[in-house]
Scaffold this motif. Structure first.
Motif, PDB file in Angstrom:
ATOM      1  N   GLN A   1       1.124   2.913 -12.521  1.00 55.12           N
ATOM      2  CA  GLN A   1       2.543   3.181 -13.125  1.00 55.12           C
ATOM      3  C   GLN A   1       2.347   3.921 -14.328  1.00 55.12           C
ATOM      4  OE1 GLN A   1       5.250   2.648 -10.990  1.00 55.12           O
ATOM      5  NE2 GLN A   1       7.096   2.932 -12.660  1.00 55.12           N
TER       6      GLN A   1
ATOM      7  N   PRO B   1      17.908  14.789  -8.686  1.00 54.99           N
ATOM      8  CA  PRO B   1      18.481  13.902  -9.597  1.00 54.99           C
ATOM      9  C   PRO B   1      19.038  14.686 -10.821  1.00 54.99           C
ATOM     10  CG  PRO B   1      16.082  13.604  -9.547  1.00 54.99           C
ATOM     11  CD  PRO B   1      16.365  14.501  -8.329  1.00 54.99           C
ATOM     12  N   TRP B   2      18.479  16.177 -10.647  1.00 60.40           N
ATOM     13  CA  TRP B   2      19.040  17.002 -12.201  1.00 60.40           C
ATOM     14  C   TRP B   2      20.118  17.634 -11.605  1.00 60.40           C
ATOM     15  CZ3 TRP B   2      16.384  15.444 -16.029  1.00 60.40           C
ATOM     16  CH2 TRP B   2      15.264  14.795 -15.751  1.00 60.40           C
TER      17      TRP B   2
ATOM     18  N   ASN C   1      20.388   7.179 -11.460  1.00 61.17           N
ATOM     19  CA  ASN C   1      20.363   8.550 -11.043  1.00 61.17           C
ATOM     20  C   ASN C   1      18.814   9.478 -11.025  1.00 61.17           C
ATOM     21  OD1 ASN C   1      21.388  11.391 -10.127  1.00 61.17           O
ATOM     22  ND2 ASN C   1      21.733  12.095 -12.006  1.00 61.17           N
ATOM     23  N   LYS C   2      17.967   8.295 -10.498  1.00 57.07           N
ATOM     24  CA  LYS C   2      16.649   8.840 -10.565  1.00 57.07           C
ATOM     25  C   LYS C   2      16.196   8.461  -9.091  1.00 57.07           C
ATOM     26  CE  LYS C   2      15.660   6.868 -15.174  1.00 57.07           C
ATOM     27  NZ  LYS C   2      15.065   7.936 -15.993  1.00 57.07           N
ATOM     28  N   VAL C   3      15.087   9.332  -8.550  1.00 58.28           N
ATOM     29  CA  VAL C   3      14.583   8.988  -7.271  1.00 58.28           C
ATOM     30  C   VAL C   3      13.225   8.149  -7.833  1.00 58.28           C
ATOM     31  CG1 VAL C   3      15.454  10.798  -6.014  1.00 58.28           C
ATOM     32  CG2 VAL C   3      13.346  11.467  -7.495  1.00 58.28           C
ATOM     33  N   PRO C   4      12.520   7.461  -6.690  1.00 60.98           N
ATOM     34  CA  PRO C   4      13.194   6.925  -5.373  1.00 60.98           C
ATOM     35  C   PRO C   4      14.207   6.241  -5.181  1.00 60.98           C
ATOM     36  CG  PRO C   4      11.081   6.035  -5.686  1.00 60.98           C
ATOM     37  CD  PRO C   4      11.299   6.560  -6.856  1.00 60.98           C
TER      38      PRO C   4
ATOM     39  N   PHE D   1       4.362  12.008 -16.055  1.00 60.94           N
ATOM     40  CA  PHE D   1       5.989  12.531 -15.758  1.00 60.94           C
ATOM     41  C   PHE D   1       6.473  12.892 -17.251  1.00 60.94           C
ATOM     42  CE2 PHE D   1      10.187  11.826 -14.976  1.00 60.94           C
ATOM     43  CZ  PHE D   1      10.499  12.972 -14.326  1.00 60.94           C
TER      44      PHE D   1
ATOM     45  N   GLU E   1      13.561   1.616  -8.463  1.00 63.72           N
ATOM     46  CA  GLU E   1      12.379   1.472  -9.291  1.00 63.72           C
ATOM     47  C   GLU E   1      11.059   1.163  -8.126  1.00 63.72           C
ATOM     48  OE1 GLU E   1      11.530   1.457 -12.457  1.00 63.72           O
ATOM     49  OE2 GLU E   1      13.683   1.960 -12.723  1.00 63.72           O
ATOM     50  N   THR E   2      10.222   2.158  -8.507  1.00 61.40           N
ATOM     51  CA  THR E   2       9.006   2.457  -7.437  1.00 61.40           C
ATOM     52  C   THR E   2       8.367   1.173  -7.457  1.00 61.40           C
ATOM     53  OG1 THR E   2       8.900   4.598  -8.365  1.00 61.40           O
ATOM     54  CG2 THR E   2       7.031   3.908  -7.187  1.00 61.40           C
TER      55      THR E   2
ATOM     56  N   SER F   1       8.269  14.461  -7.123  1.00 62.72           N
ATOM     57  CA  SER F   1       8.195  13.329  -7.969  1.00 62.72           C
ATOM     58  C   SER F   1       6.986  12.520  -7.445  1.00 62.72           C
ATOM     59  CB  SER F   1       9.708  12.442  -7.258  1.00 62.72           C
ATOM     60  OG  SER F   1       9.400  11.238  -8.024  1.00 62.72           O
ATOM     61  N   PRO F   2       6.285  11.996  -8.552  1.00 64.57           N
ATOM     62  CA  PRO F   2       5.118  11.468  -8.389  1.00 64.57           C
ATOM     63  C   PRO F   2       5.499   9.726  -7.903  1.00 64.57           C
ATOM     64  CG  PRO F   2       5.270  11.539 -10.368  1.00 64.57           C
ATOM     65  CD  PRO F   2       6.397  12.457  -9.841  1.00 64.57           C
ATOM     66  N   TYR F   3       6.818   9.337  -8.212  1.00 59.51           N
ATOM     67  CA  TYR F   3       7.311   7.851  -8.023  1.00 59.51           C
ATOM     68  C   TYR F   3       7.690   8.001  -6.448  1.00 59.51           C
ATOM     69  CZ  TYR F   3       7.956   7.848 -13.171  1.00 59.51           C
ATOM     70  OH  TYR F   3       7.404   7.811 -14.536  1.00 59.51           O
TER      71      TYR F   3
END
Ligand SMILES: N[C@@H](CCC(=O)N[C@@H](CS)C(=O)NCC(=O)O)C(=O)O
Length: 192
Positions: A93, A35-36, A49-52, A100, A64-65, A9-11
């Protein structure tokens, strides 16, 4: 502090780099999350349900990055954020979002997604963002912060997932990418 993240994940890489650069490497526990898949720890921390996700020492789960980076920047007593840095962070961003978004659309909908209205918009945005970033002198600052890390990670993500996107004609970006990738925080977190 805990950081929920995954390796590609780039975030999440940007958040991790920001934590390392702010001197929190020792304090940071990495919690690898996918997250998948239905990951209970990630779902509990962030219903989106998202990283980070950063879980602070007080137990607050921050998503939220950009918000995580601002929090870490302030906690690490970083310089007051000049408007040029916020502007650069927005471009960085945007670069990550467009890259992404392209990758994930292809993964779930096939390469034809690039020809959809939204896919074409993402690729056009990528080209414009690269050109604008190449004109942005804030990239040349010696004292770098998360705004620079967003751009460096975004460029590195292009090489990792979208190598056909050629930005070698942008000399400022080429110089910047080489300089930033030599930093231990970025070298230690490479995509794989
Ligand atoms: N706006 C979010 C985006 C984070 C994001 O999309 N992360 C990806 C991994 S690269 C993810 O977890 N995706 C899972 C999903 O979209 O359900 C941020 O800035 O942190």
């Amino acid at each position: 502090m805990q950081l929920l993240l995954n390796q590609t994940s780039p975030y999440a890489r940007t958040a991790r780099v920001t934590a390392l650069e702010a001197g929190f490497g020792e304090r940071l526990t990495l919690v690898w999350s996918d997250p998948w898949k239905e990951d209970p720890a990630l779902l509990a921390a962030h219903p989106g349900n998202k990283v980070p996700v950063l879980i602070t020492d007080e137990g607050i789960a921050l998503s939220e990055t950009l918000l995580i980076c601002i929090y870490l920047h302030q906690l690490g007593a970083g310089n007051p954020l000049a408007i040029e840095r916020l502007q650069l962070a927005g471009l960085g961003q945007g670069l990550i979002d467009a890259a992404f978004g392209t990758v994930i659309a292809r993964k779930h909908g096939g390469a034809a997604q690039d020809d959809s209205v939204l896919g074409a918009r993402r690729l056009a945005a990528l080209d414009r963002l690269l050109a604008r970033l190449n004109e942005t002198s804030t990239l040349d600052a010696e004292d770098v912060d998360f705004s620079h890390f967003l751009v460096a990670v975004g460029l590195d993500y292009l090489g990792f997932r979208l190598p056909e996107v050629d930005w070698s004609a942008h000399p400022r970006l080429v110089r910047f990418h080489r300089r930033l990738l030599a930093r231990p925080s970025l070298a230690a977190t490479s995509f794989q």
